[in-house]
Design a protein around this motif. Structure first.
Motif, short mmCIF file in Angstrom:
data_model
loop_
_atom_site.label_atom_id
_atom_site.label_comp_id
_atom_site.label_asym_id
_atom_site.label_seq_id
_atom_site.Cartn_x
_atom_site.Cartn_y
_atom_site.Cartn_z
N GLY A 169 2.04 1.97 -5.29
CA GLY A 169 2.44 1.28 -4.06
C GLY A 169 3.70 1.81 -3.42
O GLY A 169 4.15 1.25 -2.40
N THR B 119 0.83 -1.19 0.00
CA THR B 119 0.00 0.00 0.00
C THR B 119 0.87 1.24 0.00
O THR B 119 1.72 1.42 0.88
CB THR B 119 -0.93 0.03 1.23
OG1 THR B 119 -1.74 -1.15 1.22
CG2 THR B 119 -1.81 1.26 1.20
N GLY B 120 0.66 2.09 -0.98
CA GLY B 120 1.47 3.29 -1.07
C GLY B 120 0.89 4.44 -0.27
O GLY B 120 -0.28 4.44 0.12
#
Length: 249
Positions: free
Chosen positions: A72, A2-3
């Motif tokens: 991400g 998850t960015g």
């Protein structure tokens, strides 16, 4: 993965003025994006990609950061001072508003820093101790006529005024006109602070009466604070203190 995207302020120059919150974000980042001299302040390490770019590509820089975060990456966009004061936070949100709808679901945080006017004010004393305003003298993103109007109105309102980006090689004479407007409007000897490269080894402070202030006293590394009619100088053998009383009475 998850960015996320953090827009961080690196303060005026001294590493001790970088907040722990910003330090923690940089330690987790996979990518750091920013203007060349600001990215140069970030130590390289394994797993970190540095993306320096020129000063006039803010929207391109912001778009790149949003794209990487969507893919991400853990991205930190760096500015000097505070990212919300004439810096990259507004540029990122401008790109966000104009960009794809999925960008709006990103985890985006603004991490504040010590901006130049606060560092300069603290070094000199408390010239921003009462009502004040900040004006960017660069005309890259607004007409020069708007700048002149705002300076005149701020002086008429008797604000202390903090001037960012006062003088560059591309516009060496703009500050001359600013001091003309201030002298025409204020007609007094209120103090003017020239604070250059605050918190670095090149730091210099100079306080002069408004009629003696000149454009040659400043460059792009200089923060100028023009006091209000109430701003005072306390003379001391170890150096003066500049402050504006909290009361306007």
């Amino acid at each position: 993965m998850t960015g996320w995207l953090a827009i961080a302020g690196l303060g005026p120059g001294d590493p001790n003025m970088v907040t722990p919150e910003v330090t923690a974000a940089l330690a987790e980042a996979t990518d750091v994006i920013g203007y060349i001299p600001y990215v140069a302040r970030i130590a390289s390490r394994e797993g970190l990609v540095l993306h320096p770019s020129d000063n006039r590509v803010e929207l391109d820089r912001a778009t790149h950061a949003l794209q990487l975060a969507t893919q991400g990456h853990r991205v930190v966009v760096v500015s000097s001072g505070d990212p919300g004061v004439f810096a990259m936070a507004a540029a990122v949100f401008e790109a966000l508003e104009a960009g794809p709808s999925e960008w709006r679901d990103l985890d985006i945080r603004v991490l504040p820093g010590i901006t130049a006017m606060l560092a300069a004010s603290a070094r000199a004393g408390a010239p921003l101790g009462h009502d004040f305003c900040a004006i960017n003298l660069s005309d890259n993103l607004k007409p020069w006529g708007v700048i002149e109007c705002r300076v005149r109105l701020a002086a008429q309102a008797d604000f202390a005024i903090a001037f960012y980006n006062p003088r560059s090689k591309a516009r060496p004479d703009g500050l001359v006109r600013i001091f003309e407007i201030l002298n025409e409007t204020c007609r007094d000897d209120r103090p003017v602070l020239f604070a250059r490269a605050v918190s670095t080894a090149q730091e210099t402070l100079r306080i002069v009466p408004l009629p003696e202030a000149s454009a040659e006293m400043a460059d792009m590394r200089t923060m100028i604070i023009v006091g209000s009619s109430l701003t005072r100088v306390i003379d001391r053998a170890i150096g003066p203190i500049l402050y504006t009383p909290r009361s306007a009475s």
